[in-house]
Scaffold this motif. Structure first.
Motif, PDB file in Angstrom:
ATOM      1  N   ALA A   1       0.787  -1.218  -0.042  1.00  0.00           N
ATOM      2  CA  ALA A   1       0.071   0.067  -0.001  1.00  0.00           C
ATOM      3  C   ALA A   1       0.883   1.368  -0.005  1.00  0.00           C
ATOM      4  O   ALA A   1       1.904   1.375   0.838  1.00  0.00           O
ATOM      5  CB  ALA A   1      -0.643  -0.038   1.294  1.00  0.00           C
ATOM      6  N   GLY A   2       0.454   2.145  -0.777  1.00  0.00           N
ATOM      7  CA  GLY A   2       1.446   3.303  -0.879  1.00  0.00           C
ATOM      8  C   GLY A   2       0.547   4.544  -1.110  1.00  0.00           C
ATOM      9  O   GLY A   2      -0.487   4.704  -1.700  1.00  0.00           O
ATOM     10  N   ILE A   3       0.830   5.786  -0.735  1.00  0.00           N
ATOM     11  CA  ILE A   3       0.487   6.998  -0.994  1.00  0.00           C
ATOM     12  C   ILE A   3       1.339   7.694  -2.216  1.00  0.00           C
ATOM     13  O   ILE A   3       2.319   8.033  -1.993  1.00  0.00           O
ATOM     14  CB  ILE A   3       0.609   8.070   0.175  1.00  0.00           C
ATOM     15  CG1 ILE A   3      -0.503   7.496   1.476  1.00  0.00           C
ATOM     16  CG2 ILE A   3      -0.321   9.554  -0.339  1.00  0.00           C
ATOM     17  CD1 ILE A   3      -1.766   7.370   1.081  1.00  0.00           C
TER      18      ILE A   3
ATOM     19  N   ASN B   1       9.930   0.761  -4.008  1.00  0.00           N
ATOM     20  CA  ASN B   1      10.182   1.631  -2.839  1.00  0.00           C
ATOM     21  C   ASN B   1       9.335   2.837  -2.861  1.00  0.00           C
ATOM     22  O   ASN B   1       9.274   3.893  -1.890  1.00  0.00           O
ATOM     23  CB  ASN B   1      11.683   2.332  -2.975  1.00  0.00           C
ATOM     24  CG  ASN B   1      11.814   2.910  -4.440  1.00  0.00           C
ATOM     25  OD1 ASN B   1      10.917   3.153  -5.168  1.00  0.00           O
ATOM     26  ND2 ASN B   1      13.100   3.388  -4.855  1.00  0.00           N
ATOM     27  N   LEU B   2       8.280   2.792  -3.842  1.00  0.00           N
ATOM     28  CA  LEU B   2       7.037   3.947  -3.560  1.00  0.00           C
ATOM     29  C   LEU B   2       6.121   3.647  -2.558  1.00  0.00           C
ATOM     30  O   LEU B   2       5.317   4.384  -2.282  1.00  0.00           O
ATOM     31  CB  LEU B   2       6.574   3.861  -4.885  1.00  0.00           C
ATOM     32  CG  LEU B   2       7.602   4.624  -6.215  1.00  0.00           C
ATOM     33  CD1 LEU B   2       6.742   4.418  -7.517  1.00  0.00           C
ATOM     34  CD2 LEU B   2       8.049   6.056  -5.598  1.00  0.00           C
ATOM     35  N   TYR B   3       6.229   2.331  -2.006  1.00  0.00           N
ATOM     36  CA  TYR B   3       5.122   1.861  -1.366  1.00  0.00           C
ATOM     37  C   TYR B   3       5.451   1.825   0.299  1.00  0.00           C
ATOM     38  O   TYR B   3       6.701   1.576   0.401  1.00  0.00           O
ATOM     39  CB  TYR B   3       4.605   0.400  -1.785  1.00  0.00           C
ATOM     40  CG  TYR B   3       3.957   0.418  -3.146  1.00  0.00           C
ATOM     41  CD1 TYR B   3       4.562   0.470  -4.206  1.00  0.00           C
ATOM     42  CD2 TYR B   3       2.558   0.396  -3.014  1.00  0.00           C
ATOM     43  CE1 TYR B   3       4.339   0.542  -5.589  1.00  0.00           C
ATOM     44  CE2 TYR B   3       1.941   0.701  -4.427  1.00  0.00           C
ATOM     45  CZ  TYR B   3       2.628   0.805  -5.448  1.00  0.00           C
ATOM     46  OH  TYR B   3       2.066   0.702  -6.917  1.00  0.00           O
ATOM     47  N   ASN B   4       4.686   2.169   1.018  1.00  0.00           N
ATOM     48  CA  ASN B   4       4.860   2.417   2.298  1.00  0.00           C
ATOM     49  C   ASN B   4       4.805   1.244   3.206  1.00  0.00           C
ATOM     50  O   ASN B   4       5.654   1.081   4.237  1.00  0.00           O
ATOM     51  CB  ASN B   4       4.140   3.509   3.025  1.00  0.00           C
ATOM     52  CG  ASN B   4       4.360   4.877   1.980  1.00  0.00           C
ATOM     53  OD1 ASN B   4       3.291   5.235   1.074  1.00  0.00           O
ATOM     54  ND2 ASN B   4       5.144   5.598   2.262  1.00  0.00           N
ATOM     55  N   TYR B   5       3.811   0.390   3.025  1.00  0.00           N
ATOM     56  CA  TYR B   5       3.437  -0.677   3.871  1.00  0.00           C
ATOM     57  C   TYR B   5       3.424  -2.035   2.957  1.00  0.00           C
ATOM     58  O   TYR B   5       2.862  -2.077   1.655  1.00  0.00           O
ATOM     59  CB  TYR B   5       2.104  -0.283   4.282  1.00  0.00           C
ATOM     60  CG  TYR B   5       2.061   0.889   5.051  1.00  0.00           C
ATOM     61  CD1 TYR B   5       1.246   1.877   4.600  1.00  0.00           C
ATOM     62  CD2 TYR B   5       2.472   0.985   6.443  1.00  0.00           C
ATOM     63  CE1 TYR B   5       1.260   2.989   5.363  1.00  0.00           C
ATOM     64  CE2 TYR B   5       2.514   2.334   7.289  1.00  0.00           C
ATOM     65  CZ  TYR B   5       1.739   3.178   6.649  1.00  0.00           C
ATOM     66  OH  TYR B   5       1.744   4.551   7.143  1.00  0.00           O
ATOM     67  N   TRP B   6       3.537  -3.091   3.785  1.00  0.00           N
ATOM     68  CA  TRP B   6       3.854  -4.319   3.017  1.00  0.00           C
ATOM     69  C   TRP B   6       3.347  -5.542   3.940  1.00  0.00           C
ATOM     70  O   TRP B   6       3.505  -5.393   5.205  1.00  0.00           O
ATOM     71  CB  TRP B   6       5.446  -4.916   2.834  1.00  0.00           C
ATOM     72  CG  TRP B   6       5.945  -3.756   1.692  1.00  0.00           C
ATOM     73  CD1 TRP B   6       6.578  -2.419   1.883  1.00  0.00           C
ATOM     74  CD2 TRP B   6       6.105  -4.037   0.422  1.00  0.00           C
ATOM     75  NE1 TRP B   6       7.149  -2.241   0.821  1.00  0.00           N
ATOM     76  CE2 TRP B   6       6.716  -3.011  -0.043  1.00  0.00           C
ATOM     77  CE3 TRP B   6       5.797  -5.328  -0.332  1.00  0.00           C
ATOM     78  CZ2 TRP B   6       7.199  -2.896  -1.319  1.00  0.00           C
ATOM     79  CZ3 TRP B   6       6.200  -5.046  -1.848  1.00  0.00           C
ATOM     80  CH2 TRP B   6       6.598  -3.954  -2.403  1.00  0.00           C
ATOM     81  N   GLY B   7       2.668  -6.590   3.411  1.00  0.00           N
ATOM     82  CA  GLY B   7       2.251  -7.670   3.925  1.00  0.00           C
ATOM     83  C   GLY B   7       3.259  -8.552   4.391  1.00  0.00           C
ATOM     84  O   GLY B   7       4.511  -8.482   3.728  1.00  0.00           O
ATOM     85  N   GLN B   8       3.077  -9.842   4.820  1.00  0.00           N
ATOM     86  CA  GLN B   8       3.851 -10.768   5.241  1.00  0.00           C
ATOM     87  C   GLN B   8       4.364 -11.681   4.077  1.00  0.00           C
ATOM     88  O   GLN B   8       5.408 -12.380   3.996  1.00  0.00           O
ATOM     89  CB  GLN B   8       3.686 -11.524   6.399  1.00  0.00           C
ATOM     90  CG  GLN B   8       2.741 -12.817   6.215  1.00  0.00           C
ATOM     91  CD  GLN B   8       1.364 -12.408   5.808  1.00  0.00           C
ATOM     92  OE1 GLN B   8       1.175 -11.000   5.998  1.00  0.00           O
ATOM     93  NE2 GLN B   8       0.462 -13.250   5.445  1.00  0.00           N
ATOM     94  N   GLY B   9       3.541 -11.815   3.173  1.00  0.00           N
ATOM     95  CA  GLY B   9       3.750 -12.476   1.979  1.00  0.00           C
ATOM     96  C   GLY B   9       3.029 -13.728   1.951  1.00  0.00           C
ATOM     97  O   GLY B   9       2.545 -14.470   3.113  1.00  0.00           O
TER      98      GLY B   9
END
Length: 124
Positions: free
Chosen positions: A98-100, A109-117
């Protein structure tokens, strides 16, 4: 702050289908560009698909165009990745992000939040 949890991975044979889900907790899911990335063993993470906030414009990597579909349900704070006609080359850990950002960026690197996969394995 946004927490992302993926689900729906598994093992399928070539030509099969899977549907990944990513549910977000926290505020303002609709404010985020949502994307899927994947990383295969020994390879760099790569962009798969992205979807805009409300008008649901989409972008896909060339390798998945016509086979994968990204969608979102802002009321459920969930983004989906429908994967059809799966190939062994699709085997990877799939990550939700997820990113703003202004557009449907393909750089991680444009995305701020990541899941665990979640692991997707396609056998021949």
């Amino acid at each position: 702050q946004v927490q992302l949890v993926e689900s729906g991975g598994g093992s399928v044979q070539t030509g099969g289908s899977l549907r990944l889900s990513c549910t977000a907790s926290g505020r303002a899911f609709g404010a985020y560009i949502m994307a899927w990335f994947r990383q295969a063993p020994g390879k760099e993470r790569e962009f798969v698909a992205a979807i805009s906030r409300t008008i649901f414009t989409t972008s896909y990597a060339d390798s998945v165009k016509g086979r994968f579909t990204i969608s979102r349900d802002n009321a459920k704070s969930t983004v989906y990745l429908q994967m059809n006609s799966l190939k062994p080359d699709d085997t990877a850990v799939y990550y939700c992000a997820a990113g703003i950002l202004a557009g449907l960026g393909q750089a991680g690197n444009l995305y701020n939040y990541w899941g665990q996969g979640t692991q997707v394995t396609v056998s021949s």
